[in-house]
Design a protein around this motif. Structure first.
Motif, mmCIF file in Angstrom:
data_model
loop_
_atom_site.group_PDB
_atom_site.id
_atom_site.type_symbol
_atom_site.label_atom_id
_atom_site.label_comp_id
_atom_site.label_asym_id
_atom_site.label_seq_id
_atom_site.Cartn_x
_atom_site.Cartn_y
_atom_site.Cartn_z
ATOM 1 N N LEU A 257 -21.799 -0.883 13.537
ATOM 2 C CA LEU A 257 -22.739 -0.004 14.214
ATOM 3 C C LEU A 257 -23.843 0.538 13.323
ATOM 4 N N HIS A 258 -23.611 0.642 12.049
ATOM 5 C CA HIS A 258 -24.593 1.325 11.192
ATOM 6 C C HIS A 258 -25.010 0.478 10.000
ATOM 7 N N GLY A 259 -24.770 -0.823 10.061
ATOM 8 C CA GLY A 259 -25.158 -1.690 8.954
ATOM 9 C C GLY A 259 -26.609 -2.141 9.057
ATOM 10 N N ARG A 260 -27.129 -2.617 7.949
ATOM 11 C CA ARG A 260 -28.492 -3.161 7.897
ATOM 12 C C ARG A 260 -28.385 -4.585 7.349
ATOM 13 N N TYR A 261 -28.392 -5.535 8.262
ATOM 14 C CA TYR A 261 -28.133 -6.930 7.915
ATOM 15 C C TYR A 261 -29.128 -7.448 6.879
ATOM 16 N N HIS A 262 -30.392 -7.096 7.009
ATOM 17 C CA HIS A 262 -31.418 -7.678 6.144
ATOM 18 C C HIS A 262 -31.576 -6.929 4.820
ATOM 19 N N ASP A 263 -30.903 -5.789 4.682
ATOM 20 C CA ASP A 263 -31.054 -4.996 3.460
ATOM 21 C C ASP A 263 -29.762 -4.822 2.673
ATOM 22 N N ASP A 264 -28.633 -5.095 3.288
ATOM 23 C CA ASP A 264 -27.330 -4.842 2.654
ATOM 24 C C ASP A 264 -26.576 -6.165 2.502
ATOM 25 N N PRO A 265 -26.515 -6.741 1.300
ATOM 26 C CA PRO A 265 -25.863 -8.037 1.105
ATOM 27 C C PRO A 265 -24.382 -8.035 1.502
ATOM 28 N N ASP A 266 -23.675 -6.931 1.265
ATOM 29 C CA ASP A 266 -22.256 -6.870 1.620
ATOM 30 C C ASP A 266 -22.074 -6.893 3.134
ATOM 31 N N TYR A 267 -22.910 -6.118 3.828
ATOM 32 C CA TYR A 267 -22.840 -6.120 5.293
ATOM 33 C C TYR A 267 -23.206 -7.499 5.838
ATOM 34 N N LYS A 268 -24.222 -8.101 5.272
ATOM 35 C CA LYS A 268 -24.660 -9.430 5.717
ATOM 36 C C LYS A 268 -23.531 -10.445 5.574
ATOM 37 N N GLU A 269 -22.854 -10.425 4.449
ATOM 38 C CA GLU A 269 -21.752 -11.371 4.229
ATOM 39 C C GLU A 269 -20.603 -11.101 5.204
ATOM 40 N N PHE A 271 -20.786 -9.693 8.169
ATOM 41 C CA PHE A 271 -21.174 -10.054 9.523
ATOM 42 C C PHE A 271 -21.159 -11.571 9.699
ATOM 43 N N GLN A 272 -21.680 -12.302 8.734
ATOM 44 C CA GLN A 272 -21.695 -13.761 8.840
ATOM 45 C C GLN A 272 -20.276 -14.309 8.874
ATOM 46 N N THR A 273 -19.361 -13.698 8.117
ATOM 47 C CA THR A 273 -17.962 -14.121 8.141
ATOM 48 C C THR A 273 -17.357 -13.899 9.522
ATOM 49 N N TRP A 274 -17.676 -12.752 10.134
ATOM 50 C CA TRP A 274 -17.183 -12.465 11.496
ATOM 51 C C TRP A 274 -17.708 -13.495 12.497
ATOM 52 N N LEU A 275 -19.006 -13.809 12.410
ATOM 53 C CA LEU A 275 -19.602 -14.758 13.355
ATOM 54 C C LEU A 275 -19.070 -16.163 13.124
ATOM 55 N N ASN A 276 -18.881 -16.549 11.881
ATOM 56 C CA ASN A 276 -18.313 -17.872 11.592
ATOM 57 C C ASN A 276 -16.898 -17.999 12.154
ATOM 58 N N ALA A 277 -16.111 -16.930 12.041
ATOM 59 C CA ALA A 277 -14.755 -16.960 12.595
ATOM 60 C C ALA A 277 -14.802 -17.097 14.119
ATOM 61 N N LEU A 278 -15.754 -16.422 14.754
ATOM 62 C CA LEU A 278 -15.931 -16.551 16.202
ATOM 63 C C LEU A 278 -16.279 -17.987 16.566
ATOM 64 N N TRP A 279 -17.119 -18.590 15.791
ATOM 65 C CA TRP A 279 -17.517 -19.983 16.058
ATOM 66 C C TRP A 279 -16.365 -20.960 15.797
ATOM 67 N N GLN A 280 -15.514 -20.661 14.843
ATOM 68 C CA GLN A 280 -14.336 -21.504 14.605
ATOM 69 C C GLN A 280 -13.399 -21.459 15.807
ATOM 70 N N GLU A 281 -13.208 -20.273 16.380
ATOM 71 C CA GLU A 281 -12.370 -20.147 17.578
ATOM 72 C C GLU A 281 -12.986 -20.910 18.749
ATOM 73 N N LYS A 282 -14.298 -20.806 18.891
ATOM 74 C CA LYS A 282 -15.000 -21.498 19.963
ATOM 75 C C LYS A 282 -14.867 -23.017 19.785
ATOM 76 N N ASP A 283 -15.013 -23.477 18.562
ATOM 77 C CA ASP A 283 -14.917 -24.908 18.254
ATOM 78 C C ASP A 283 -13.521 -25.433 18.582
#
Length: 289
Positions: A257-269, A271-283
């Motif tokens: 809710l309060h992350g900044r994807y384009h400014d915070d490398p830890d949050y970006k990583e 979030f991308q890990t969460w989305l990749n896991a979602l895509w693995q389940e979809k696949d």
């Protein structure tokens, strides 16, 4: 016979677009000269009504003329009075009409992330612009590095949509792969998924950070076609065969809710890990829908 069916479908789609295009153009002109956001919001409500009528008109003839073999699996609790983020894989332009068939009037007014080039489509492009859809350039990583100002404009377009979305519930649809799946694109990307392209996280993360506390949930949709190479023309000809639309409702994790994807490398990583896991389940689901 299938070609005749397709030509009639094109005619029906053109007629509904031209018919509803008249009030669309008039309201767009009115919006241009209307002072103040409050009054423009009333005009925008009218534009939304026209868009929903266009969708409903097309669904009427699609159900009766094409009668698509669509199997829908929807969760309980969908509401037009809440905000939603809808994520989906992308196989064909047909996807949009299948989403409408499943979700029209079950969710609030749909807003799409659209490619900027689509503004040149007659009537439809005008509608995207008038209803304030974020029109993005879909830049590659190399293009973003060379032209950071263009990537910034895309983020600003998403921010405007989310800021205006606080005025009324909307459903934000995002084809996260950024383009339709083809074997050639899959190979060029070196995608780690069997049935999907790599997901792009930036727009999704931005919506969740700006609107996450308002969202009724994330609607994760997976589209499966029996036809391994679906096309919109095949759909208009009534030849696509069975399609399965599977939707599941996900809660918005508090950490998003309060992350900044384009400014915070830890949050970006994260979030991308969460989305990749979602895509693995979809696949994995697409192996045996």
């Amino acid at each position: 016979m299938s070609t005749v069916r397709g030509l009639v479908s094109v005619l029906l789609l053109s007629l509904t677009t031209l018919f509803w295009g008249i009030p669309l153009v008039l309201l767009t002109l009115l919006k241009l000269v209307t002072p103040g956001r409050r009054l423009r919001r009333r005009v925008l409500d009218g534009l939304h009504g026209v868009a929903l009528a266009w969708i409903g008109s097309n669904l009427w003839w699609i159900r009766r003329w094409l009668a698509p073999d669509l199997e829908t699996r929807l969760p309980d609790g969908l509401s037009r009075d809440q905000w939603w983020l809808v994520l989906s894989n992308h196989r064909s332009w047909t996807d949009i009409f299948l989403l409408f068939l499943a979700l029209h009037r079950r969710l609030p007014m749909p807003h799409f992330f659209v490619k900027r080039q689509l503004i040149w489509i007659p009537v439809v492009g005008l509608a995207f612009w008038a209803m304030e859809f974020p029109m993005l350039r879909r830049l590659t990583r190399e293009q973003r590095a060379r032209h950071p100002q263009l990537a910034r404009r895309d983020r600003e377009a998403t921010e405007r949509m989310c800021r205006h979305a606080q005025e009324r519930p909307i459903a934000i649809y995002n084809f996260v792969e950024g383009t339709r799946f083809t074997p050639a694109k899959h190979a060029a990307q070196g995608s780690p998924y069997r049935h999907l392209l790599r997901p792009r996280a930036g727009g999704t993360a931005q919506v969740l950070s700006l609107l996450g506390d308002r969202l009724g949930g994330i609607l994760d949709i997976t589209l499966y076609y029996d036809n391994p190479a679906p096309t919109f023309w095949g759909f208009l000809c009534g030849q696509e065969g069975r399609v399965v639309l599977d939707a599941r409702r996900l809660a918005v994790p508090a950490w998003m809710l309060h992350g900044r994807y384009h400014d915070d490398p830890d949050y970006k990583e994260r979030f991308q890990t969460w989305l990749n896991a979602l895509w693995q389940e979809k696949d994995a689901w697409l192996d045996s829908p």
